[in-house]
Design an enzyme around this catalytic site. Structure first.
Site, short mmCIF file in Angstrom:
data_model
loop_
_atom_site.label_atom_id
_atom_site.label_comp_id
_atom_site.label_asym_id
_atom_site.label_seq_id
_atom_site.Cartn_x
_atom_site.Cartn_y
_atom_site.Cartn_z
N GLU A 230 1.90 -3.29 -6.20
CA GLU A 230 1.55 -2.76 -7.58
C GLU A 230 2.55 -3.39 -8.68
OE1 GLU A 230 1.30 1.54 -7.85
OE2 GLU A 230 0.77 1.50 -9.77
N LYS B 200 10.78 1.62 -6.17
CA LYS B 200 10.73 1.00 -7.44
C LYS B 200 10.86 2.27 -8.50
CE LYS B 200 6.72 -0.84 -6.23
NZ LYS B 200 5.56 -1.39 -6.27
N ARG C 269 8.74 1.38 7.23
CA ARG C 269 9.25 0.69 5.97
C ARG C 269 10.64 0.48 6.35
NH1 ARG C 269 7.25 3.01 1.64
NH2 ARG C 269 9.18 2.35 0.47
P1 ATP Z 1 7.88 1.64 -3.53
O1 ATP Z 1 8.01 2.94 -3.24
O2 ATP Z 1 9.12 0.97 -3.85
O3 ATP Z 1 7.26 1.87 -4.94
P2 ATP Z 1 5.44 0.87 -2.72
O4 ATP Z 1 5.00 1.09 -1.31
O5 ATP Z 1 4.76 1.78 -3.77
O6 ATP Z 1 6.85 0.86 -2.86
P3 ATP Z 1 3.79 -1.64 -3.42
O7 ATP Z 1 4.04 -2.13 -4.47
O8 ATP Z 1 2.89 -0.63 -3.24
O9 ATP Z 1 5.08 -0.64 -3.47
O10 ATP Z 1 4.00 -2.18 -1.83
C1 ATP Z 1 3.54 -3.42 -1.40
C2 ATP Z 1 3.62 -3.59 -0.06
O11 ATP Z 1 4.97 -3.55 0.19
C3 ATP Z 1 2.93 -2.48 0.60
O12 ATP Z 1 2.08 -2.90 1.64
C4 ATP Z 1 3.98 -1.56 1.18
O13 ATP Z 1 3.67 -1.10 2.22
C5 ATP Z 1 5.06 -2.46 1.49
N1 ATP Z 1 6.24 -1.88 1.17
C6 ATP Z 1 6.73 -1.21 0.23
N2 ATP Z 1 8.10 -0.59 0.60
C7 ATP Z 1 8.28 -1.02 1.89
C8 ATP Z 1 9.67 -1.02 2.59
N3 ATP Z 1 10.57 -0.26 2.23
N4 ATP Z 1 9.69 -1.52 3.59
C9 ATP Z 1 8.58 -2.22 4.24
N5 ATP Z 1 7.52 -2.52 3.59
C10 ATP Z 1 7.31 -1.88 2.31
MG MG Z 2 2.77 1.88 -4.19
#
Ligand code: ATP
Ligand code: MG
Length: 558
Positions: free
Chosen positions: A36, A272, A262
């Protein structure tokens, strides 16, 4: 795709893919990385990137980069640009054009109408609070919304009005009609569409209703023919909903979702939202501050793409979450730098040395290897002059220190200057306040690349820079950004664990002349000090700026 790593890790997802391929269920593997665009990518995303792009590469498939841009309130073009740059920098190239969830909004809208027409979606006027009390608890079934049994015609008309902007934000939502008593809360009539009267960075004013993550994600995968939709564990409970949409919509393909744990690192936050707070509150200089666990921050810190990839490939891809020691990341970074970074000399806290038996205006060009075990990295010349700098910490007046205790320069004794002469410290010059300003030394003739005569033994080898030809530089030293091992996993606000001493600026460092020509982002081992990188933005030949990437060894190891 261009990841040069040949060591492909094997784990439960690769096992599933191999089975799908061998049994003919899947012809070509299609994965996607779906960020995102509401912030910069961090080290957790690097794990997901290496996994998705790595699997596609390993099995001769493709990986898409798709922006999951369903929430215009938090998204920004800056993030879209930065994310693409980061993925490429890590060494991966997505298949075809960049994709956007927003480019499928018309299709999602038509599929929402399909659900209404098949009696599987309805417009609900409950307020957010009412809806949440109707939802029940994990242990207690929810109650049907009073709007659940609206007729198909009424729902179609209301949804049309939603789309045309005839209702205020929050006045109503479109919900799937699934099961308000499901033990899985995600199936209790989840929201498909919300009203948001807000322009979107890609679609402008075209829409004032936006699909939810759940209603968008699986359908995006289906449109793109994704075969293995890999996400993190928190989405495991959403999988039945993902499958419900795929079953109940005329989608062109049937992707499957798989979840893995994760990446969490100790002493680090990887969210983020929290990283954005550090930026917004000015705790760091930006998303790419070298202390940030963002890809842009690690890059500016001097971490290499292959070092980060090796780390990611070393991680378990498992069905449980765990916490990885940040020392594991640092191990791979250090290993990579040790192999590849040319050596050079930099004095961080200068102490002036005057060689009494070397002519004032004379200069001797010494030759040094850039790497002890890689002749292909070449040699360089280092000018030796009468006046030099060594590090303050490398000199002592305490003659009682044994040779073992202090393998550096002591008054009356000998030390070797790296790649140059053995010298003896003869006399200390001090200010009236007692501060040492200069040490007068004598060099031992004939000791460049040769042992000193019988009876003279250097205590050790120290680094140095010519005061005449060396250049003044700024060096930034970093410590962990958080003092607590798990800054965001307890009751307390993570912001209270910010380390107030995570950045130290040294403005009077001396580098050997060749270092002023360092290219931005070029990494070096400064002999005896650690690994450093010429800052990506601030470094230039007239005002050199280096960031400390990491020490020579793990100083925090227990
Ligand atoms: P954040 O919690 O940092 O905002 P998010 O999951 O909301 O992370 P996205 O932009 O939706 O962020 O993530 C893109 C991809 O990266 C998704 O498939 C998510 O599952 C993966 N991802 C995000 N954080 C991690 C992590 N700590 N370890 C492994 N994969 C991750
Ligand atoms: Mg997300």
């Amino acid at each position: 795709m261009s990841s040069p790593d040949s060591t492909a890790p094997s784990h439960f997802i690769s096992a599933i893919i191999e089975q799908d391929l061998s049994e003919g269920r899947v012809k070509q593997v299609v994965t996607r990385f779906p960020p995102e665009p509401n912030g910069y990518l961090h080290v957790g995303h690097a794990k997901s990137i290496c996994l998705n792009f790595g699997l596609a590469e390993q099995y001769g498939g493709v990986c898409n980069l798709r922006f999951d841009d369903t929430n215009p309130a938090k998204e920004d073009q800056e993030y879209i640009d930065a994310i693409q740059e980061d993925v490429r920098w890590l060494g991966f190239q997505w298949h075809g054009e960049v994709r956007y969830a927003s480019s499928y909004f018309q299709q999602f809208y038509e599929w929402a109408i399909h659900l209404i027409k098949t009696g599987k979606a309805y417009v609900c006027d409950l307020s957010a609070e009412e809806a949440s009390s109707y939802r029940g608890w994990a242990t207690e079934p929810g109650k049907d919304s009073p709007f659940r049994n609206r007729s198909i015609e009424e729902n179609l008309a209301l949804f049309e009005k939603m789309k045309n902007g005839e209702f205020d934000e929050g006045a109503c939502v479109l919900r799937a009609k699934i099961d308000m008593s499901s033990p899985n809360m995600n199936l209790r009539d989840p929201i498909l569409y919300r009203i948001r009267k807000m322009p979107h960075h890609q679609t402008g004013d075209t829409w004032c209703i936006y699909p939810s993550y759940d209603f968008a994600h699986g359908q995006e995968d289906a449109i793109e023919g994704v075969t293995h939709s890999i996400c993190t564990l928190e989405f495991a409970d959403h999988r039945p909903l993902y499958e419900w949409f795929i079953e109940n919509l005329p989608v062109p393909a049937k992707p499957r979702q798989y979840e893995f744990g994760r990446l969490n690192l100790n002493y680090t936050v990887t969210s983020k939202r929290k990283l954005k707070k550090l930026v917004d509150d000015g705790v760091v200089s930006g998303w790419n501050d070298p202390r940030m666990p963002t890809i842009a921050g690690m890059r500016r810190r001097g971490y290499s793409p292959q070092g980060i990839r090796h780390f990611c490939n070393s991680l378990a891809v498992a069905k449980t979450d765990g916490v990885v020691d940040v020392a594991q990341l640092e191990f791979f970074i250090r290993e990579d730098l040790n192999d590849n970074a040319p050596r050079a000399m930099c004095v961080l806290n200068p102490l002036r040395i005057v060689i009494s038996n070397f002519a004032e205006d004379s200069v001797e060009q010494l030759i040094a290897h850039n790497h002890p075990s890689k002749p292909e990295l070449g040699d360089r010349t280092i000018p030796f002059t009468k006046t030099l700098y060594i590090d303050k910490a490398d000199f002592s007046e305490d003659t009682t220190l044994s040779k073992k205790q202090f393998q550096r320069l002591v008054i009356g004794d000998y030390v070797r200057l790296r790649g140059a002469y053995v010298i003896r410290a003869d006399e200390v010059i001090k200010t009236s306040g007692g501060e040492i300003t200069e040490v007068i030394c004598t060099l031992v003739e004939g000791t460049v690349g040769a042992n000193p005569p019988e009876g003279i033994k250097a205590r050790g080898v120290i680094h140095w820079v010519s005061a005449t030809y060396g250049k003044r530089a700024t060096v930034r030293l970093y410590d962990r950004l958080f003092t607590h091992e798990a800054p965001d996993r307890g009751e307390d606000d993570f912001m209270q664990f910010v380390n107030p001493h995570s950045l130290e600026m040294l403005g009077n460092c001396w580098i050997e002349p060749s270092l002023a020509d360092a290219k931005n982002e070029q990494c070096f081992q400064f002999e005896r000090e650690g690994y450093f990188v010429a800052d990506r933005y601030d470094h230039n030949a007239t005002q050199p700026v280096f960031n400390k990437t990491i020490g020579l060894r793990d100083s925090k190891a227990k």
